[in-house]
Design an enzyme around this catalytic site. Structure first.
Site, PDB file in Angstrom:
ATOM      1  NE  ARG A 164      -0.723   6.622   0.419  1.00 49.15           N
ATOM      2  CZ  ARG A 164      -0.132   7.591  -0.272  1.00 49.15           C
ATOM      3  NH1 ARG A 164       0.589   8.522   0.346  1.00 49.15           N
ATOM      4  NH2 ARG A 164      -0.285   7.669  -1.579  1.00 49.15           N
ATOM      5  CB  SER A 238      -2.164   2.774  -4.147  1.00 49.85           C
ATOM      6  OG  SER A 238      -1.716   3.775  -5.012  1.00 49.85           O
ATOM      7  CD  GLU A 334      -3.013   3.441   0.357  1.00 48.11           C
ATOM      8  OE1 GLU A 334      -4.269   3.374   0.309  1.00 48.11           O
ATOM      9  OE2 GLU A 334      -2.332   4.253  -0.305  1.00 48.11           O
TER      10      GLU A 334
HETATM   11  P1  FAD Z   1     -12.799   5.951   4.239  1.00 49.59           P
HETATM   12  O1  FAD Z   1     -12.456   5.009   3.156  1.00 49.59           O
HETATM   13  O2  FAD Z   1     -14.227   6.168   4.540  1.00 49.59           O
HETATM   14  O3  FAD Z   1     -12.037   5.517   5.573  1.00 49.59           O
HETATM   15  C1  FAD Z   1     -10.661   5.221   5.547  1.00 49.59           C
HETATM   16  C2  FAD Z   1     -10.200   4.896   6.979  1.00 49.59           C
HETATM   17  O4  FAD Z   1     -10.305   6.040   7.803  1.00 49.59           O
HETATM   18  C3  FAD Z   1     -11.070   3.834   7.665  1.00 49.59           C
HETATM   19  O5  FAD Z   1     -10.254   3.088   8.521  1.00 49.59           O
HETATM   20  C4  FAD Z   1     -12.077   4.651   8.454  1.00 49.59           C
HETATM   21  O6  FAD Z   1     -12.607   3.962   9.570  1.00 49.59           O
HETATM   22  C5  FAD Z   1     -11.211   5.824   8.887  1.00 49.59           C
HETATM   23  N1  FAD Z   1     -11.955   7.080   9.039  1.00 49.59           N
HETATM   24  C6  FAD Z   1     -12.637   7.750   8.082  1.00 49.59           C
HETATM   25  N2  FAD Z   1     -13.102   8.907   8.559  1.00 49.59           N
HETATM   26  C7  FAD Z   1     -12.704   8.982   9.846  1.00 49.59           C
HETATM   27  C8  FAD Z   1     -12.901   9.947  10.886  1.00 49.59           C
HETATM   28  N3  FAD Z   1     -13.573  11.085  10.695  1.00 49.59           N
HETATM   29  N4  FAD Z   1     -12.372   9.682  12.106  1.00 49.59           N
HETATM   30  C9  FAD Z   1     -11.685   8.534  12.338  1.00 49.59           C
HETATM   31  N5  FAD Z   1     -11.485   7.598  11.394  1.00 49.59           N
HETATM   32  C10 FAD Z   1     -11.982   7.817  10.164  1.00 49.59           C
HETATM   33  N6  FAD Z   1      -4.876   8.219  -1.075  1.00 49.59           N
HETATM   34  C11 FAD Z   1      -3.733   8.925  -1.023  1.00 49.59           C
HETATM   35  O7  FAD Z   1      -3.134   9.077   0.051  1.00 49.59           O
HETATM   36  N7  FAD Z   1      -3.176   9.471  -2.153  1.00 49.59           N
HETATM   37  C12 FAD Z   1      -3.750   9.349  -3.357  1.00 49.59           C
HETATM   38  O8  FAD Z   1      -3.228   9.855  -4.354  1.00 49.59           O
HETATM   39  C13 FAD Z   1      -4.970   8.622  -3.455  1.00 49.59           C
HETATM   40  N8  FAD Z   1      -5.578   8.436  -4.648  1.00 49.59           N
HETATM   41  C14 FAD Z   1      -6.743   7.735  -4.727  1.00 49.59           C
HETATM   42  C15 FAD Z   1      -7.359   7.591  -5.977  1.00 49.59           C
HETATM   43  C16 FAD Z   1      -8.560   6.907  -6.087  1.00 49.59           C
HETATM   44  C17 FAD Z   1      -9.215   6.766  -7.443  1.00 49.59           C
HETATM   45  C18 FAD Z   1      -9.163   6.362  -4.915  1.00 49.59           C
HETATM   46  C19 FAD Z   1     -10.487   5.648  -5.026  1.00 49.59           C
HETATM   47  C20 FAD Z   1      -8.555   6.478  -3.680  1.00 49.59           C
HETATM   48  C21 FAD Z   1      -7.331   7.168  -3.569  1.00 49.59           C
HETATM   49  N9  FAD Z   1      -6.671   7.328  -2.344  1.00 49.59           N
HETATM   50  C22 FAD Z   1      -5.507   8.062  -2.264  1.00 49.59           C
HETATM   51  C23 FAD Z   1      -7.220   6.731  -1.106  1.00 49.59           C
HETATM   52  C24 FAD Z   1      -8.292   7.624  -0.420  1.00 49.59           C
HETATM   53  O9  FAD Z   1      -8.687   8.659  -1.264  1.00 49.59           O
HETATM   54  C25 FAD Z   1      -7.746   8.212   0.881  1.00 49.59           C
HETATM   55  O10 FAD Z   1      -7.294   7.220   1.752  1.00 49.59           O
HETATM   56  C26 FAD Z   1      -8.829   9.046   1.604  1.00 49.59           C
HETATM   57  O11 FAD Z   1      -8.252   9.758   2.664  1.00 49.59           O
HETATM   58  C27 FAD Z   1      -9.963   8.168   2.146  1.00 49.59           C
HETATM   59  O12 FAD Z   1     -10.993   9.017   2.589  1.00 49.59           O
HETATM   60  P2  FAD Z   1     -12.432   8.459   2.901  1.00 49.59           P
HETATM   61  O13 FAD Z   1     -13.205   9.557   3.518  1.00 49.59           O
HETATM   62  O14 FAD Z   1     -13.014   7.851   1.687  1.00 49.59           O
HETATM   63  O15 FAD Z   1     -12.085   7.351   3.975  1.00 49.59           O
HETATM   64  N1  EPU Z   2       4.795   1.732 -12.464  1.00 48.34           N
HETATM   65  C1  EPU Z   2       4.889   0.671 -13.322  1.00 48.34           C
HETATM   66  N2  EPU Z   2       3.745   0.011 -13.662  1.00 48.34           N
HETATM   67  C2  EPU Z   2       2.529   0.358 -13.189  1.00 48.34           C
HETATM   68  C3  EPU Z   2       2.427   1.434 -12.299  1.00 48.34           C
HETATM   69  C4  EPU Z   2       3.588   2.114 -11.931  1.00 48.34           C
HETATM   70  O1  EPU Z   2       5.977   0.334 -13.791  1.00 48.34           O
HETATM   71  O2  EPU Z   2       1.554  -0.302 -13.557  1.00 48.34           O
HETATM   72  C5  EPU Z   2       6.039   2.454 -12.090  1.00 48.34           C
HETATM   73  C6  EPU Z   2       6.412   3.530 -13.099  1.00 48.34           C
HETATM   74  O3  EPU Z   2       7.814   3.532 -13.219  1.00 48.34           O
HETATM   75  C7  EPU Z   2       5.990   4.813 -12.443  1.00 48.34           C
HETATM   76  C8  EPU Z   2       6.191   4.476 -10.961  1.00 48.34           C
HETATM   77  O4  EPU Z   2       5.850   3.102 -10.862  1.00 48.34           O
HETATM   78  O5  EPU Z   2       6.780   5.882 -12.833  1.00 48.34           O
HETATM   79  C9  EPU Z   2       5.326   5.296 -10.016  1.00 48.34           C
HETATM   80  O6  EPU Z   2       3.970   5.249 -10.432  1.00 48.34           O
HETATM   81  P1  EPU Z   2       2.968   6.446 -10.100  1.00 48.34           P
HETATM   82  O7  EPU Z   2       3.592   7.766 -10.394  1.00 48.34           O
HETATM   83  O8  EPU Z   2       1.657   6.143 -10.740  1.00 48.34           O
HETATM   84  O9  EPU Z   2       2.828   6.400  -8.533  1.00 48.34           O
HETATM   85  P2  EPU Z   2       2.681   5.199  -7.515  1.00 48.34           P
HETATM   86  O10 EPU Z   2       3.951   5.084  -6.744  1.00 48.34           O
HETATM   87  O11 EPU Z   2       2.171   3.976  -8.178  1.00 48.34           O
HETATM   88  C10 EPU Z   2       1.891   6.718  -5.557  1.00 48.34           C
HETATM   89  C11 EPU Z   2       0.785   6.712  -4.557  1.00 48.34           C
HETATM   90  C12 EPU Z   2      -0.486   7.275  -5.173  1.00 48.34           C
HETATM   91  C13 EPU Z   2      -0.210   8.698  -5.603  1.00 48.34           C
HETATM   92  C14 EPU Z   2       0.922   8.684  -6.648  1.00 48.34           C
HETATM   93  C15 EPU Z   2       1.326  10.075  -7.075  1.00 48.34           C
HETATM   94  C16 EPU Z   2       1.219   4.925  -2.996  1.00 48.34           C
HETATM   95  C17 EPU Z   2       0.833   3.566  -2.516  1.00 48.34           C
HETATM   96  N3  EPU Z   2       0.554   5.374  -4.054  1.00 48.34           N
HETATM   97  O12 EPU Z   2       1.533   5.784  -6.574  1.00 48.34           O
HETATM   98  O13 EPU Z   2      -1.493   7.280  -4.162  1.00 48.34           O
HETATM   99  O14 EPU Z   2      -1.352   9.284  -6.190  1.00 48.34           O
HETATM  100  O15 EPU Z   2       2.084   8.025  -6.060  1.00 48.34           O
HETATM  101  O16 EPU Z   2       2.024  10.694  -6.049  1.00 48.34           O
HETATM  102  O17 EPU Z   2       2.094   5.556  -2.405  1.00 48.34           O
HETATM  103  C18 EPU Z   2      -3.242   5.992  -3.209  1.00 48.34           C
HETATM  104  O18 EPU Z   2      -2.626   6.037  -2.141  1.00 48.34           O
HETATM  105  O19 EPU Z   2      -4.370   5.436  -3.305  1.00 48.34           O
HETATM  106  C19 EPU Z   2      -2.671   6.612  -4.403  1.00 48.34           C
HETATM  107  C20 EPU Z   2      -3.257   6.559  -5.598  1.00 48.34           C
END
Ligand code: FAD
Ligand code: EPU
Length: 339
Positions: A164, A238, A334
């Site tokens: 991240r 997250s 994050e």
């Molecule tokens: P924004 O929220 O618009 O911006 C994020 C940051 O990037 C800000 O600092 C912004 O200024 C900067 N930025 C955006 N675009 C640019 C650009 N073109 N040039 C320079 N800077 C820029 N993230 C994960 O890593 N893994 C996941 O599994 C994951 N799951 C998610 C699930 C949900 C339901 C949600 C809501 C979010 C999740 N995220 C996850 C977080 C998010 O999807 C990512 O961080 C994504 O890359 C953000 O994209 P955005 O375009 O919405 O960025």
């Molecule tokens: N867990 C709990 N309670 C909860 C949630 C999780 O006990 O309420 C424990 C469980 O043991 C579970 C483990 O945590 O097995 C891991 O949970 P999960 O697989 O949902 O993944 P995570 O570590 O919580 C990360 C990323 C996600 C990404 C998933 C899948 C980060 C901060 N988050 O979540 O990214 O989708 O793994 O790879 O690294 C995001 O960045 O926004 C995001 C959603």
């Protein structure tokens, strides 16, 4: 001619659905428009926020500056033997790009299915899910340097990707606007199925030799079962990173809390599941005013409707305090806080 709007509501531009205004707002559809924008010195001096899909930010108050929304479109691809190079505009929706690749049998992005947001933001925090990170498919990106007006190309090494993390969040924070990203995909899949419930879900479906599409569909299915859909419940995924700690810090913790969920994180370090830590502190599924944590994933903070950015931020501070008090571990946010 660029259209600079004034006093624009950002409610529909952030997945938390926080109702704040931007003093100025501009949409960029072509890289040359960045040159045009910054030819006017007033925008160089002003507070700026680059916006993609707004899915990784918490807007705490009105933004008294210029919001620059990236809407640069286009996907191009080139095949060379088994390698596929795909280049996409920063404003493309990430999951549309994943589907573009999955539909054509280009492998590498399937585990990153259904992550919200834009292509341009994907390198910022090196998005990751289900054992794959952006860096595994990243080739290079092109970015506009605000101070000089030059376009520069960043290789994978230049980006200094980590969990991240990237150079765009650290030493170059706020200095570059990414306009396009190039990916290295392959016609020969090398599946990563070990993470979480992927293998189990494939088995449930009777799939023994999965296709790229099968993996994408299974990942999407698992995600939908755990994470709230921002179109109905505001959230930014997250809210905190999973903390990475040293073995020295881990051993006494493990002794006191034998069930602590952890994974090896390289160089003798361990990654703790922040969701587990938060759940153990009693926060899972709790509602506090208009905000709370998600019932299926304590790591996700939600807007139940009408929450302010301050409310969500205050909840996140309370969670940090209680996790620190119980476990001696400091959670890092994050989500990008825009205040
Ligand atoms: P924004 O929220 O618009 O911006 C994020 C940051 O990037 C800000 O600092 C912004 O200024 C900067 N930025 C955006 N675009 C640019 C650009 N073109 N040039 C320079 N800077 C820029 N993230 C994960 O890593 N893994 C996941 O599994 C994951 N799951 C998610 C699930 C949900 C339901 C949600 C809501 C979010 C999740 N995220 C996850 C977080 C998010 O999807 C990512 O961080 C994504 O890359 C953000 O994209 P955005 O375009 O919405 O960025
Ligand atoms: N867990 C709990 N309670 C909860 C949630 C999780 O006990 O309420 C424990 C469980 O043991 C579970 C483990 O945590 O097995 C891991 O949970 P999960 O697989 O949902 O993944 P995570 O570590 O919580 C990360 C990323 C996600 C990404 C998933 C899948 C980060 C901060 N988050 O979540 O990214 O989708 O793994 O790879 O690294 C995001 O960045 O926004 C995001 C959603």
């Amino acid at each position: 001619m660029l259209q600079i709007q004034e006093n624009v509501s950002l409610k529909n531009f952030n997945t938390f659905g926080i109702d704040v205004n931007a003093r100025y707002f501009v949409e960029i559809s072509h890289p040359d428009e960045l040159t045009e924008l910054f030819a006017d010195p007033q925008w160089l001096q002003m507070n700026r926020l680059v916006l993609g899909g707004g899915s990784n930010m918490l807007m705490v108050k009105d933004f008294e500056g210029l919001v620059i929304r990236l809407n640069i479109r286009g996907i191009e691809h080139r095949i060379s033997h088994d390698d596929v190079f795909v280049e996409a505009g920063a404003g493309e929706v990430w999951n549309d790009l994943v589907n573009f690749c999955v539909d054509r049998g280009y492998a590498g992005m399937e585990n990153l299915s259904l992550i919200p947001g834009s292509v341009g933001a994907s390198p910022i925090q090196n998005i990751g899910a289900y054992g794959v990170e952006l860096k595994d498919v990243f080739e290079s990106c092109r970015a506009f340097e605000i101070a000089t007006g030059a376009f520069k190309t960043f290789s994978k090494a230049d980006c200094k990707f980590g969990y991240r993390e990237s150079v765009f969040k650290t030493e170059l924070a706020g200095q570059f606007i990414i306009v396009s990203v190039k990916f290295h995909s392959s016609l020969i899949p090398d599946f990563n199925l070990k993470y979480g419930a992927i293998e189990q879900e494939l088995a449930n479906r009777g799939i023994t030799e999965p296709t790229i599409k099968d993996v994408s569909q299974v990942v999407s299915h698992i995600r939908v079962s755990k994470l709230p859909d921002p179109s109905t419940i505001g959230n930014a995924g997250s809210f905190f990173k999973n903390p990475v700690i040293s073995a020295d810090q881990f051993h006494p913790l493990k002794e006191k809390f034998p069930d602590v969920v952890n994974y090896p994180a390289g160089e003798g370090q361990l990654k703790l599941a922040a969701g587990w830590l938060i759940e153990q502190c009693g926060w899972k599924g709790k509602t506090i005013g208009n905000t709370g944590t998600w019932k299926n994933q304590a790591l996700v903070l939600v807007n139940h409707g009408g929450a302010t950015g301050e409310e969500v931020y205050s909840l996140s501070s309370q969670i940090i305090d209680s996790v620190y008090t119980k476990f001696g571990v400091t959670l890092q946010r994050e989500v990008n806080i825009v205040s």
